[in-house]
Motif scaffolding. Structure first.
Motif, short mmCIF file in Angstrom:
data_model
loop_
_atom_site.label_atom_id
_atom_site.label_comp_id
_atom_site.label_asym_id
_atom_site.label_seq_id
_atom_site.Cartn_x
_atom_site.Cartn_y
_atom_site.Cartn_z
N GLN A 123 -9.66 13.62 8.97
CA GLN A 123 -10.00 12.25 8.99
C GLN A 123 -9.49 11.25 8.37
O GLN A 123 -8.80 10.04 8.56
N ALA A 124 -9.12 11.45 6.98
CA ALA A 124 -8.39 10.78 6.11
C ALA A 124 -7.07 10.46 6.50
O ALA A 124 -6.43 9.32 6.37
N THR A 125 -6.47 11.62 6.92
CA THR A 125 -4.92 11.43 7.34
C THR A 125 -4.88 10.41 8.57
O THR A 125 -3.94 9.46 8.82
N GLU A 126 -5.92 10.39 9.58
CA GLU A 126 -6.12 9.46 10.47
C GLU A 126 -5.77 8.08 10.09
O GLU A 126 -5.52 7.15 10.67
N MET A 127 -6.86 7.86 8.98
CA MET A 127 -7.01 6.66 8.43
C MET A 127 -5.97 6.02 7.75
O MET A 127 -5.52 4.77 8.15
N LEU A 128 -5.27 7.08 7.24
CA LEU A 128 -4.02 6.62 6.53
C LEU A 128 -2.73 6.07 7.44
O LEU A 128 -2.26 5.05 7.09
N LYS A 129 -2.86 6.71 8.56
CA LYS A 129 -1.95 6.42 9.57
C LYS A 129 -2.21 5.21 9.99
O LYS A 129 -1.39 4.27 10.47
N ARG A 130 -3.39 4.67 10.34
CA ARG A 130 -3.67 3.21 10.71
C ARG A 130 -3.34 2.22 9.77
O ARG A 130 -2.96 1.09 10.13
N VAL A 131 -3.10 2.34 8.42
CA VAL A 131 -2.73 1.53 7.27
C VAL A 131 -1.29 1.84 7.08
O VAL A 131 -0.65 1.25 5.89
N ARG A 132 -0.58 2.67 7.75
CA ARG A 132 0.97 2.84 7.79
C ARG A 132 1.08 3.49 6.44
O ARG A 132 2.25 3.11 5.65
N LEU A 133 0.21 4.27 5.71
CA LEU A 133 0.50 5.25 4.53
C LEU A 133 0.86 6.35 4.60
O LEU A 133 -0.03 6.90 5.10
N ASP A 134 2.23 6.94 4.37
CA ASP A 134 2.57 8.19 4.63
C ASP A 134 2.52 8.94 3.26
O ASP A 134 3.53 8.85 2.54
N VAL A 135 1.39 9.42 2.96
CA VAL A 135 1.29 10.33 1.72
C VAL A 135 0.30 11.27 1.82
O VAL A 135 -0.60 11.33 2.71
N ASN A 136 0.41 12.41 1.01
CA ASN A 136 -0.38 13.49 1.20
C ASN A 136 -1.95 13.12 0.70
O ASN A 136 -2.10 12.52 -0.41
N PRO A 137 -2.80 13.20 1.43
CA PRO A 137 -4.19 12.87 1.36
C PRO A 137 -4.86 13.60 0.10
O PRO A 137 -5.86 13.13 -0.51
N SER A 138 -4.15 14.57 -0.39
CA SER A 138 -4.60 15.38 -1.44
C SER A 138 -3.98 14.75 -2.88
O SER A 138 -4.32 15.25 -3.83
N THR A 139 -3.15 13.71 -2.65
CA THR A 139 -2.62 13.47 -3.89
C THR A 139 -3.75 12.57 -4.70
O THR A 139 -4.58 11.86 -4.08
N LYS A 140 -3.59 12.46 -5.92
CA LYS A 140 -4.76 11.58 -6.82
C LYS A 140 -4.10 10.30 -6.74
O LYS A 140 -3.19 9.76 -7.09
N VAL A 141 -5.32 9.52 -6.70
CA VAL A 141 -5.17 7.81 -6.51
C VAL A 141 -4.38 7.48 -7.79
O VAL A 141 -3.58 6.53 -7.57
N LYS A 142 -4.51 7.83 -8.93
CA LYS A 142 -3.80 7.37 -9.85
C LYS A 142 -2.44 7.66 -10.01
O LYS A 142 -1.85 6.90 -10.76
N GLU A 143 -2.02 8.40 -9.20
CA GLU A 143 -0.40 8.47 -9.21
C GLU A 143 0.09 7.54 -8.10
O GLU A 143 1.50 7.54 -7.86
N LEU A 144 -0.59 6.71 -7.33
CA LEU A 144 -0.02 5.55 -6.38
C LEU A 144 -0.08 4.37 -7.35
O LEU A 144 -0.55 3.82 -8.28
N GLY A 145 0.84 3.44 -6.74
CA GLY A 145 1.07 2.20 -7.23
C GLY A 145 0.10 1.22 -6.80
O GLY A 145 -0.65 1.81 -5.76
N VAL A 146 -0.14 -0.13 -7.10
CA VAL A 146 -1.07 -0.94 -6.79
C VAL A 146 -1.15 -1.18 -5.37
O VAL A 146 -2.28 -1.17 -4.56
N GLY A 147 -0.01 -1.21 -4.64
CA GLY A 147 0.13 -1.74 -3.10
C GLY A 147 -0.56 -0.58 -2.31
O GLY A 147 -1.12 -0.90 -1.44
N LYS A 148 -0.36 0.60 -2.69
CA LYS A 148 -0.56 2.01 -2.00
C LYS A 148 -1.98 2.12 -2.14
O LYS A 148 -2.94 2.38 -1.12
N GLN A 149 -2.60 1.76 -3.49
CA GLN A 149 -4.15 1.81 -3.69
C GLN A 149 -4.77 0.72 -2.55
O GLN A 149 -6.04 1.30 -2.34
N GLN A 150 -4.32 -0.37 -2.51
CA GLN A 150 -4.95 -1.31 -1.71
C GLN A 150 -4.97 -0.77 -0.48
O GLN A 150 -6.17 -1.07 0.47
N LEU A 151 -4.16 -0.23 0.10
CA LEU A 151 -4.00 0.50 1.27
C LEU A 151 -5.12 1.68 1.49
O LEU A 151 -5.86 1.84 2.55
N VAL A 152 -5.26 2.44 0.34
CA VAL A 152 -6.31 3.54 0.36
C VAL A 152 -7.72 2.77 0.62
O VAL A 152 -8.36 3.59 1.15
#
Length: 506
Positions: A123-152
């Motif tokens: 389900q998380a993967t489907e939501m990430l596709k809707r916001v154009r974020l191509d990342v592994n859903p098992s990635t920790k949030v702290k490893e993302l930049g601010v822009g990608k965190q906003q998309l999460v």
């Protein structure tokens, strides 16, 4: 699109000593992108907190109608149940949890009391596709930049089957590419039937994306404008926001900088001790008396790292190179030594590192120079109040009194308190890191006017900004930064946004 999904009627909200909202009426049509603008302290965020249940029914007067039904939200969970989701400027993610865990947090997919990991990730993967974020859903949030965190955060809202998405200053901390991507995603969601309310101080993006714009001023509804009827322009919005016309948001300076070099940095490098990563590499620049130099670059380019390394190096980088102030080589072991030498730094993170939010305006105003308001080591409170009131009046800080907690002020007024703190320290050189981030056009104009007045009196300013029009409008010279290196120097007369971006990405 003419059917309202939301109506807020005669909303009034009072805090101790302050009427934040006064009889506000606000309506949003089904499927539109509705922008809410106004000066800091106009009541935008307060109105949205009323809508989302942060300020529960009973703490305000008026009526909220969602999809034709009157609502009495007692807390955020109530507004979520009817399809309302709000995303704040300060993101509400858990850094050490994975993306999919954050998306499902509080709404976990479970069977027999156990979380269904595979289904959650799917389900998380489907939501990430809707916001154009191509990342592994098992990635920790702290490893993302601010822009990608906003998309999460947006993906998290979509997983709740959101009907009305509220975004409070979502682009304030984003670079230009991330801003473009976010606005495009809102357009995509609009096609899917999601209605959005966007709070923003960036008028160009408001004009670009809004179907409708509502302006608040002093806690009251001023006007609602239809973009499709040609009613929305920058000049019209500014006039309604501040109650007057501002022809040129960047006030002109009549005085040219002097020739004396007050700061020179040579071969300046910094290494992160824990990782061995070189964050600054052989930087060279000069600052003259009465000059404003702008530092432009993408997020993560090294601009803030440069400022902090000069200002007493609180991050404990391994430094190399030479720092000269007024012809004398300096080595600051801590920020206190830098302040004593006449160097001040107003951080980009005013809430985290710039101010003590649980203390009042007078405390924060005098914090960097307590010796000037103390007698024999004891603060003279009468003197502190007097000085704080002088800065309150001179900088037009909107607060009932200097006894008001800084955390209760709007972002623009917090920024003015941060500036007041460093002006009271009486520096020769002031570093302003993102001085107008998240503040309205009227407050920006006031900050720019203060900057011009300071350099006219002989102070020198280093301004770090992600807004290229601001860099071009306020600087005498511009340095571009990329990957910890200075990649160019431009007199403002020769600079353009295209030239700056070319150098900042080299």
């Amino acid at each position: 699109m003419d059917t309202p999904i939301l109506e807020m009627k005669n909303i009034t909200k009072i805090f101790p000593g302050v009427k934040a909202l006064s009889d506000v009426t606000f309506a949003v049509r089904q499927g539109e992108i509705h922008c809410l603008v106004g000066e800091n302290g106009a009541g935008k965020s307060t109105l949205m907190k009323v809508l989302s249940g942060v300020y529960p029914h009973g703490e305000y007067t008026g009526e909220i109608i969602m999809e034709g039904r009157s609502q009495a939200f007692r807390h955020i969970a109530d507004s979520e149940k009817v399809g309302i989701a709000i995303i704040y400027q300060e993101l509400a993610l858990v850094p050490d949890m994975t993306i999919f865990e954050n998306i499902e947090l509080g709404h976990e997919i479970a069977k027999h009391g156990l979380v269904e990991l595979n289904e959650s990730i799917k389900q998380a993967t489907e939501m990430l596709k809707r916001v154009r974020l191509d990342v592994n859903p098992s990635t920790k949030v702290k490893e993302l930049g601010v822009g990608k965190q906003q998309l999460v955060e947006i993906a998290k809202a979509l997983s709740r089957h959101v009907k009305l998405l509220i975004l409070d200053e979502p682009t304030a901390s984003l670079n230009e590419d991330d801003c473009d991507n976010l606005l495009a995603i809102l357009k995509d969601l609009q096609k899917e039937g999601v209605t959005s309310i966007l709070i923003s101080h960036k008028l160009k993006e408001v004009i670009r994306i809004a179907d409708t714009v509502t302006v608040l001023r002093d806690g009251m509804t001023v006007v609602t404008l239809d973009a499709h009827k040609g009613e929305v322009s920058e000049a019209v919005l500014i006039k309604h926001m501040v109650g007057r016309e501002i022809e040129d948001i960047y006030p002109k300076r009549s005085q040219a900088p002097g020739e004396d070099i007050v700061l020179e940095v040579s071969d300046w490098s910094a290494v992160q001790p824990s990782t061995g990563k070189k964050v600054l590499d052989g930087m060279n620049f000069k600052l003259r008396k009465g000059e404003i130099i702008g530092f432009a670059g993408l997020m993560g380019s090294g601009r803030t790292e440069l400022a902090r390394s000069l200002f007493g190096n609180p991050d404990n980088y391994k430094l190399a190179g030479k720092l000269t102030m007024k012809g004398k080589e300096r080595k600051f072991s801590n920020p206190r030594a830098a302040i004593k030498a006449g160097l001040a730094y107003a951080t980009e993170d005013r809430k985290g590192n710039g101010l003590v939010l649980i203390q009042d305006v007078k405390f924060n105003t005098t914090l960097a120079n307590l010796g000037a308001v103390a007698r024999r080591g004891v603060v003279d409170f009468n003197n502190e109040v007097k000085i704080a009131n002088e800065y309150k009046d001179n900088l037009r800080i909107k607060t009932p009194s200097v006894d008001q907690l800084v955390g209760n002020l709007s972002g623009g007024n917090q920024q003015k308190v941060s500036v007041a703190k460093w002006l009271f320290a009486a520096p020769d050189i002031l570093i302003l890191d993102e001085p107008t981030r998240g503040i309205d056009v009227g407050a920006k104009f006031e900050i720019y006017t203060i900057m011009n007045a300071l350099v006219a009196k002989g102070m020198s300013i280093i301004m770090i900004s992600s807004e290229l029009p601001e860099v071009l409008g306020m600087s005498d010279r511009i340095y571009t930064v990329s990957s910890g290196r200075i990649t160019g120097e431009l007199p403002v007369a020769e600079a353009t946004q295209e030239k700056i971006m070319r150098l900042a990405t080299s």
